[in-house]
Scaffold this active site. Structure first.
Site, PDB file in Angstrom:
ATOM      1  N   SER A 158       0.734  -1.285   0.065  1.00 48.17           N
ATOM      2  CA  SER A 158       0.067   0.026  -0.064  1.00 48.17           C
ATOM      3  C   SER A 158       1.286   0.712   0.011  1.00 48.17           C
ATOM      4  O   SER A 158       1.699   1.345   0.791  1.00 48.17           O
ATOM      5  CB  SER A 158      -0.990   0.267   0.993  1.00 48.17           C
ATOM      6  OG  SER A 158      -1.981  -1.454   1.692  1.00 48.17           O
ATOM      7  N   LYS A 206      -6.336   2.567  -3.239  1.00 52.44           N
ATOM      8  CA  LYS A 206      -6.492   1.093  -1.935  1.00 52.44           C
ATOM      9  C   LYS A 206      -6.085   2.416  -0.350  1.00 52.44           C
ATOM     10  O   LYS A 206      -6.976   2.345   0.348  1.00 52.44           O
ATOM     11  CB  LYS A 206      -4.704   0.129  -1.858  1.00 52.44           C
ATOM     12  CG  LYS A 206      -4.662   0.291  -0.526  1.00 52.44           C
ATOM     13  CD  LYS A 206      -5.282  -1.061  -0.029  1.00 52.44           C
ATOM     14  CE  LYS A 206      -4.952  -1.987   1.213  1.00 52.44           C
ATOM     15  NZ  LYS A 206      -5.566  -2.280   2.359  1.00 52.44           N
ATOM     16  N   LYS A 213      -0.093   5.503   7.753  1.00 51.33           N
ATOM     17  CA  LYS A 213       0.375   5.754   6.891  1.00 51.33           C
ATOM     18  C   LYS A 213      -0.993   5.825   5.601  1.00 51.33           C
ATOM     19  O   LYS A 213      -0.770   6.482   4.997  1.00 51.33           O
ATOM     20  CB  LYS A 213       1.283   4.292   6.659  1.00 51.33           C
ATOM     21  CG  LYS A 213       1.677   4.663   5.352  1.00 51.33           C
ATOM     22  CD  LYS A 213       2.017   3.460   4.357  1.00 51.33           C
ATOM     23  CE  LYS A 213       1.900   2.860   5.058  1.00 51.33           C
ATOM     24  NZ  LYS A 213       1.487   0.418   4.184  1.00 51.33           N
TER      25      LYS A 213
END
Ligand code: NAD
Length: 287
Positions: free
Chosen positions: A94, A169, A238
């Site tokens: 990701s 994502k 993140k």
């Protein structure tokens, strides 16, 4: 059989690489933790640890499953001169979609195509080979590696040009994190009002507030205090940060995403590097 390089044998990468080996592919693996790579090759006859540049030169496909764009750039960038022309890099971490685009341009100068193919479903679906995979990039390259992706995932969707998989994502994980925090808040407030936490989860799950946390996380990892889903809070923060930045870059401030990012980042800092993302439940409870 395809010769595949696989970099990043963590919580997700190990079960994904295991399925590729079980499907008969020839694997060259690499991880920053040598003991993890050695454990993998010991358990998977024929798989080798990448030792020389020639190992990657022979690979048709290179898969990366690494923590973030900083690490992906540092690891994959230098391989441009080692991979063969025509190889496909499948970036399954990701990561930041704009940095993915820049890396794809860099590799294209050496005749290498990068597609991004991040996954959703967590460790459980990685083990089962039923991950959702969202793909960005060149369609012929995607079609070439589709059989490899089908070994690891079930719902495989081409979502747009290179970087689009990583963008989607991050947006998915923002929505998922927002629902987790909302669910955690609801459980704590309901409990303070005198309602049993398990009842709160079950009733929301049977009602319009149901979400992935009420279905797959609250009983399994939160109420029982195990907090061991296998997806770290640092990685979740993140991802939400990438979504919030993307919103700003697109001219949409995403006020809720900024709040969700602030909360996940603060919780990650407070709970430490090893914290699982389901520990947001106890963070919300004490703040
Ligand atoms: P992890 O931290 O368990 O694994 C990452 C692996 O990369 C580790 O084995 C680490 O040693 C290795 N690594 C780090 N730096 C390296 C380097 N320079 N060279 C080689 N190897 C290096 O993380 P994970 O949970 O497996 O997640 C991997 C990626 O997948 C992340 O981008 C994460 O956001 C994403 N993801 C995770 C989940 C999940 O449930 N864990 C679900 C979907 C997506």
């Amino acid at each position: 059989m395809t010769q595949i390089g696989f970099i990043g044998l963590g919580m997700m990468g190990t079960p994904m690489a295991h399925l590729l080996h079980a499907a008969g592919h020839e694997l060259v693996v690499q991880d920053a933790r040598p003991e993890v790579a050695a454990l993998f090759t010991d358990a998977h006859p024929g798989a080798r640890i990448a030792g020389t540049t020639a190992d990657y030169a022979a690979c048709d496909v290179l898969i990366t499953m690494l923590p973030n764009s900083d690490i992906v750039d540092a690891v994959v960038g230098p391989l441009a001169s080692q991979l063969k022309r025509g190889a496909v890099v499948v970036e399954m971490s990701s990561a930041d979609p704009n940095r993915t685009r820049a890396l794809a341009e860099h590799l294209a100068e050496s005749g290498i195509t990068l597609i991004d193919a991040p996954v959703s479903g967590g460790v459980k679906k990685a083990v089962a080979g039923t991950l959702a995979i969202m793909v960005g990039g060149d369609i012929p390259a995607f079609e070439r590696v589709r059989p490899v992706l089908e070994t690891m995932g079930k719902a495989i969707t081409h979502v747009g040009p290179v970087g689009a998989g990583h963008a989607l994502k991050a947006l998915n994980n923002y929505v998922s994190a927002a629902a987790l925090i909302a669910t955690a808040e609801a459980i704590h407030v309901g409990e303070a009002f005198g309602i049993d936490p398990a009842t709160i989860v079950d009733v929301i799950q049977a009602s319009t507030g149901r979400n992935n946390t009420t279905e797959n996380k609250a009983h399994q990892f939160m109420l029982n205090g195990t907090f061991n889903s296998g997806f770290s809070l640092a990685l979740q923060a993140k991802d939400v940060g990438i979504a919030a930045s993307l919103g700003r870059a697109m001219g949409l401030p995403m006020a809720l995403a900024q709040d969700v990012y602030a909360m996940t980042a603060q919780a990650s800092e407070s709970l430490g590097a090893g914290a699982d993302h389901t520990e947001l439940y106890r963070f919300v409870g004490r703040s």
